[in-house]
Design a protein around this motif. Structure first.
Motif, PDB file in Angstrom:
ATOM      1  N   ALA A  99      -0.252  -3.065  11.761  1.00 24.47           N
ATOM      2  CA  ALA A  99      -0.049  -3.005  10.338  1.00 24.47           C
ATOM      3  C   ALA A  99       0.999  -2.204  10.115  1.00 24.47           C
ATOM      4  O   ALA A  99       1.938  -2.662   9.061  1.00 24.47           O
ATOM      5  N   ALA A 100       1.102  -0.829  10.685  1.00 21.51           N
ATOM      6  CA  ALA A 100       2.229  -0.077  10.411  1.00 21.51           C
ATOM      7  C   ALA A 100       3.618  -0.513  10.783  1.00 21.51           C
ATOM      8  O   ALA A 100       4.623  -0.464  10.048  1.00 21.51           O
ATOM      9  N   GLU A 101       3.527  -1.196  12.042  1.00 20.06           N
ATOM     10  CA  GLU A 101       4.949  -1.701  12.520  1.00 20.06           C
ATOM     11  C   GLU A 101       5.144  -2.866  11.443  1.00 20.06           C
ATOM     12  O   GLU A 101       6.371  -3.346  11.353  1.00 20.06           O
ATOM     13  N   ASN A 102       4.341  -3.702  11.314  1.00 21.96           N
ATOM     14  CA  ASN A 102       4.755  -4.995  10.445  1.00 21.96           C
ATOM     15  C   ASN A 102       5.537  -4.255   9.173  1.00 21.96           C
ATOM     16  O   ASN A 102       6.530  -4.992   8.598  1.00 21.96           O
ATOM     17  N   ARG A 144      -2.980  -8.090   2.726  1.00 15.16           N
ATOM     18  CA  ARG A 144      -2.551  -6.977   2.166  1.00 15.16           C
ATOM     19  C   ARG A 144      -1.182  -6.405   3.104  1.00 15.16           C
ATOM     20  O   ARG A 144      -0.527  -5.536   2.728  1.00 15.16           O
ATOM     21  N   VAL A 145      -1.351  -6.620   4.237  1.00 15.57           N
ATOM     22  CA  VAL A 145      -0.377  -5.976   5.252  1.00 15.57           C
ATOM     23  C   VAL A 145       0.836  -6.798   4.795  1.00 15.57           C
ATOM     24  O   VAL A 145       2.246  -6.266   4.715  1.00 15.57           O
ATOM     25  N   ALA A 146       0.752  -8.121   4.618  1.00 14.34           N
ATOM     26  CA  ALA A 146       2.055  -8.986   4.047  1.00 14.34           C
ATOM     27  C   ALA A 146       2.637  -8.435   2.939  1.00 14.34           C
ATOM     28  O   ALA A 146       3.811  -8.355   2.457  1.00 14.34           O
ATOM     29  N   ILE A 147       1.623  -8.036   2.103  1.00 14.27           N
ATOM     30  CA  ILE A 147       2.169  -7.491   0.626  1.00 14.27           C
ATOM     31  C   ILE A 147       2.747  -6.068   0.738  1.00 14.27           C
ATOM     32  O   ILE A 147       3.794  -5.900   0.249  1.00 14.27           O
ATOM     33  N   ALA A 148       2.271  -5.416   1.703  1.00 14.98           N
ATOM     34  CA  ALA A 148       2.848  -4.180   2.046  1.00 14.98           C
ATOM     35  C   ALA A 148       4.074  -4.312   2.573  1.00 14.98           C
ATOM     36  O   ALA A 148       5.383  -3.574   2.316  1.00 14.98           O
ATOM     37  N   ARG A 149       4.530  -5.143   3.533  1.00 20.60           N
ATOM     38  CA  ARG A 149       5.749  -5.451   4.230  1.00 20.60           C
ATOM     39  C   ARG A 149       6.684  -5.872   3.166  1.00 20.60           C
ATOM     40  O   ARG A 149       7.819  -5.382   3.222  1.00 20.60           O
TER      41      ARG A 149
END
Ligand code: ADP
Ligand code: MG
Length: 231
Positions: A99-102, A144-149
């Motif tokens: 997640a963090a790397e994305n 949400r990972v996609a949103i964070a990216r």
């Protein structure tokens, strides 16, 4: 920030499928606009045109000072990197990255070195999932990972394709709040949804039907605060 003039898009040959017809749309920096329409009305096609991921059959598109409909490959490459932040309907996060790397990838893509992936993941409710890989996350968490990216890229135009589609109500409201905040900070934010209730949080709703804009203005049912919504 976004200026579409007379945009039409047809797919296929023989009997063409008309995905967009005579679309005119202007969105300013700092505006939060919801594009509302049923499945198949042309919402994703519209976002892909604005983000230069596909080209119109006719018409002109200027976004963040780039004439997307005339630009060459090199200019378009630079445009996608530095002008638009995209939340895809299908997430498109990298399965081999945590997640963090994305999220870090989003920041790297635009050359931002002031981004804290853990803090952004925290803001979308994934503070405990930083080191997890996509296959270890639920659909809503992947979204949400996609949103964070997209938040990490911080480009002047934010395009969000059904960003709350996989989310429960409470989380969906949190995400819409974050996107509203992005607009308040100056991003031009375009959120696409088929959900009329969600559209009520915007000052401006652009309604699509069969590839045409049928209305553009305040929500017909009246504006609602986030806490008044239910879906
Ligand atoms: N690559 C494609 N080839 C052929 N038809 C397409 C393609 N992409 C979209 N369409 C068609 O264009 C119309 C609009 O699609 P889309 O923009 O995905 O709608 P929405 O996002 O509102 O559900 C639909 O009829 C869809 O089937
Ligand atoms: Mg779509």
């Amino acid at each position: 920030m976004i200026e579409l003039r007379n945009i039409s898009k047809q797919f296929g040959d023989g009997v063409p499928i008309v995905a967009l017809a005579d679309v005119d749309l202007s969105v300013d920096a700092g505006e939060f606009v919801v594009v509302l329409g049923p499945s198949g009305s042309g919402k994703t096609t519209l976002l892909n045109m604005i983000g230069a991921l596909d080209s119109p059959t006719s018409g002109s598109i200027v976004v963040d000072g780039t004439d997307v409909s005339q630009a060459g490959r090199k200019e378009l490459f630079e445009f996608r990197r530095s002008s638009v932040s995209f939340i895809f309907q299908s997430f498109n996060i990298f399965p081999g990255l945590t997640a963090a790397e994305n999220v870090q990838f989003g920041a790297d893509a635009t050359g931002r070195d002031d981004v804290d992936p853990a803090a952004i993941l925290q803001s979308v409710g994934l503070g405990e999932r930083v080191d997890q890989f996509p296959h270890e996350l639920s659909g809503g968490e992947q979204q949400r990972v996609a949103i964070a990216r997209a938040l990490a890229t911080g480009n002047p135009v934010m395009l969000a394709d059904e960003p709350t589609g996989e989310l429960d109500f409470i989380t969906g409201v949190q995400i819409l709040e974050l996107l509203q905040k992005q607009a308040a900070e100056g991003q031009a934010v375009l959120v696409v949804t088929h959900n009329r209730e969600i559209s009520r949080i915007a000052d401006r709703v652009v309604e699509l039907s069969s590839g045409r804009i049928i209305s553009d203005g305040p929500p017909a049912e009246g504006k609602a605060a986030l806490e008044e919504l239910h879906w």
